[in-house]
Design a protein around this motif. Structure first.
Motif, mmCIF file in Angstrom:
data_model
loop_
_atom_site.group_PDB
_atom_site.id
_atom_site.type_symbol
_atom_site.label_atom_id
_atom_site.label_comp_id
_atom_site.label_asym_id
_atom_site.label_seq_id
_atom_site.Cartn_x
_atom_site.Cartn_y
_atom_site.Cartn_z
ATOM 1 N N ARG A 130 8.224 0.806 4.479
ATOM 2 C CA ARG A 130 9.377 1.507 3.930
ATOM 3 C C ARG A 130 8.973 2.554 2.895
ATOM 4 N NH1 ARG A 130 14.360 -2.874 3.527
ATOM 5 N NH2 ARG A 130 14.070 -3.777 5.605
ATOM 6 N N LEU A 131 7.807 2.352 2.285
ATOM 7 C CA LEU A 131 7.280 3.341 1.345
ATOM 8 C C LEU A 131 6.547 4.475 2.048
ATOM 9 C CD1 LEU A 131 5.821 1.043 -1.474
ATOM 10 C CD2 LEU A 131 7.710 2.660 -1.730
ATOM 11 N N GLY A 132 6.396 4.361 3.394
ATOM 12 C CA GLY A 132 5.612 5.326 4.106
ATOM 13 C C GLY A 132 4.130 5.106 3.922
ATOM 14 N N GLY A 133 3.775 3.868 3.565
ATOM 15 C CA GLY A 133 2.395 3.556 3.283
ATOM 16 C C GLY A 133 1.632 3.139 4.522
ATOM 17 N N TYR A 146 0.822 -1.214 0.000
ATOM 18 C CA TYR A 146 0.000 0.000 0.000
ATOM 19 C C TYR A 146 0.853 1.260 0.000
ATOM 20 C CZ TYR A 146 -3.721 -3.201 1.504
ATOM 21 O OH TYR A 146 -4.623 -4.234 1.587
ATOM 22 N N ASP A 147 0.297 2.342 -0.557
ATOM 23 C CA ASP A 147 0.959 3.640 -0.478
ATOM 24 C C ASP A 147 0.408 4.428 0.711
ATOM 25 O OD1 ASP A 147 -1.533 4.666 -1.219
ATOM 26 O OD2 ASP A 147 -0.900 5.285 -3.229
ATOM 27 N N HIS A 148 0.782 5.702 0.803
ATOM 28 C CA HIS A 148 0.405 6.510 1.971
ATOM 29 C C HIS A 148 -1.084 6.827 2.006
ATOM 30 C CE1 HIS A 148 0.985 9.460 -1.228
ATOM 31 N NE2 HIS A 148 0.255 10.307 -0.527
ATOM 32 N N ARG A 149 -1.772 6.609 0.896
ATOM 33 C CA ARG A 149 -3.227 6.826 0.866
ATOM 34 C C ARG A 149 -4.008 5.543 1.159
ATOM 35 N NH1 ARG A 149 -1.325 9.683 -3.642
ATOM 36 N NH2 ARG A 149 -1.587 11.946 -3.496
ATOM 37 N N THR A 163 -1.844 0.449 5.651
ATOM 38 C CA THR A 163 -2.913 -0.465 5.287
ATOM 39 C C THR A 163 -4.252 0.232 5.514
ATOM 40 O OG1 THR A 163 -3.100 -1.383 7.503
ATOM 41 C CG2 THR A 163 -1.514 -2.433 6.018
ATOM 42 N N PRO A 164 -5.328 -0.252 4.867
ATOM 43 C CA PRO A 164 -6.627 0.396 5.071
ATOM 44 C C PRO A 164 -7.045 0.453 6.532
ATOM 45 C CG PRO A 164 -6.711 -1.087 3.199
ATOM 46 C CD PRO A 164 -5.368 -1.295 3.854
ATOM 47 N N GLU A 165 -6.605 -0.545 7.324
ATOM 48 C CA GLU A 165 -6.973 -0.557 8.752
ATOM 49 C C GLU A 165 -6.175 0.477 9.530
ATOM 50 O OE1 GLU A 165 -7.804 -4.189 6.709
ATOM 51 O OE2 GLU A 165 -5.844 -3.268 7.129
ATOM 52 N N GLY A 166 -4.964 0.816 9.006
ATOM 53 C CA GLY A 166 -4.100 1.702 9.783
ATOM 54 C C GLY A 166 -4.033 3.072 9.231
#
Length: 267
Positions: free
Chosen positions: A259-262, A218-221, A264-267
């Motif tokens: 590491r990507l600064g992403g 996942y990404d940051h969004r 998860t939808p839960e977080g």
């Protein structure tokens, strides 16, 4: 009122666009299953005359985008394509971040690991660490998947809006042999289960001798931007080991996400 010169210019631009489209169609004829093709085969596939295809191939060969086998006189993709793709791959942040994690994953599981990205309607490999085993499944750079049962396809489809996933499946963009209403409904439930579990599985469903698991990055969004894939020979993977590989795959995907600064939808 249009002048003759402007009409000629418009026709010239249209012809130029057509040539580019046809050249791309020629290059897309080649695949891992059919890396070597003749002029007649290509012409039949893209609906152009052999003389036209032959001229296009000569131009592509001059640019090192295809090369001709001296024995068979058939063509294969050329190394010039790697030069074109190199800047893109080098600048792909997910690939740079994922590489050390994939190495750890292959060391941990003993199986091949790969990073896949979503290209609108197919899953494409952009990085791979091969298994140390003599018998192994590999996913070379540029490999594309569009089979509904592919574990990476499941990951990406699960992240799509339900309407778009439905369209991709029913239009044939994602292949689903023998699909009917009941099968489609069961498959959409399968995608939801994979999302909840954190990884998708493919146990001999696309190839009898292959098992695989894939997990989302996942990404940051909170959007899925890639998938970690572990393909392995099915004879080496029991149902229990499939779960173990799935958890390892999901763990690696979480590391890359972090590491990507992403998130998860839960977080």
């Amino acid at each position: 009122m249009a002048t003759a010169s402007s009409d000629d210019s418009a026709r010239g631009e249209a012809r130029g666009t057509s040539v580019i489209v046809n050249a791309i169609a020629v290059l897309r004829c080649f695949s891992l299953d059919e890396p070597l093709l003749g002029v007649t085969e290509i012409a039949a596939r893209i609906g152009l005359h052999k003389s036209t295809v032959s001229r296009m191939l000569a131009t592509l060969e001059a640019e090192n985008l295809v090369q001709r086998d001296s024995d068979t006189r058939r063509y294969t993709l050329g190394l010039g394509l790697i030069a074109l793709a190199g800047p893109l791959l080098a600048d792909l942040e997910e690939r740079r971040v994922a590489y050390p994690v994939l190495r750890e994953l292959t060391e941990r599981t003993g199986e091949t690991s790969a990073l896949m990205v979503w290209d609108n309607n197919e899953s494409m490999c952009v990085e791979q660490i091969a298994s140390r085993h003599q018998v192994k499944h590999t996913t070379p750079l540029g490999t594309r998947y569009h089979d509904a049962m592919s574990s990476s396809i499941q990951v990406f489809l699960a992240s799509e809006p339900a309407e778009r996933a439905h369209t991709l499946l029913t239009s044939g963009s994602i292949t689903f042999p023998g699909m009917d209403d009941a099968g489609l409904e069961a498959y959409l439930v399968r995608l939801k289960d994979a999302s909840v579990r954190g990884y998708a599985t493919n146990y001999g469903e696309t190839s009898l001798d292959e098992a695989s698991v894939a997990a989302p990055v996942y990404d940051h969004r909170g959007n899925v931007v890639a998938a970690v894939l572990i393909p392995a020979p099915r004879f080496r993977v029991s149902s229990d080991l499939l779960s173990t590989l799935g958890e390892a795959c999901a763990d690696a995907a979480r590391k890359i996400t972090s590491r990507l600064g992403g998130m998860t939808p839960e977080g």
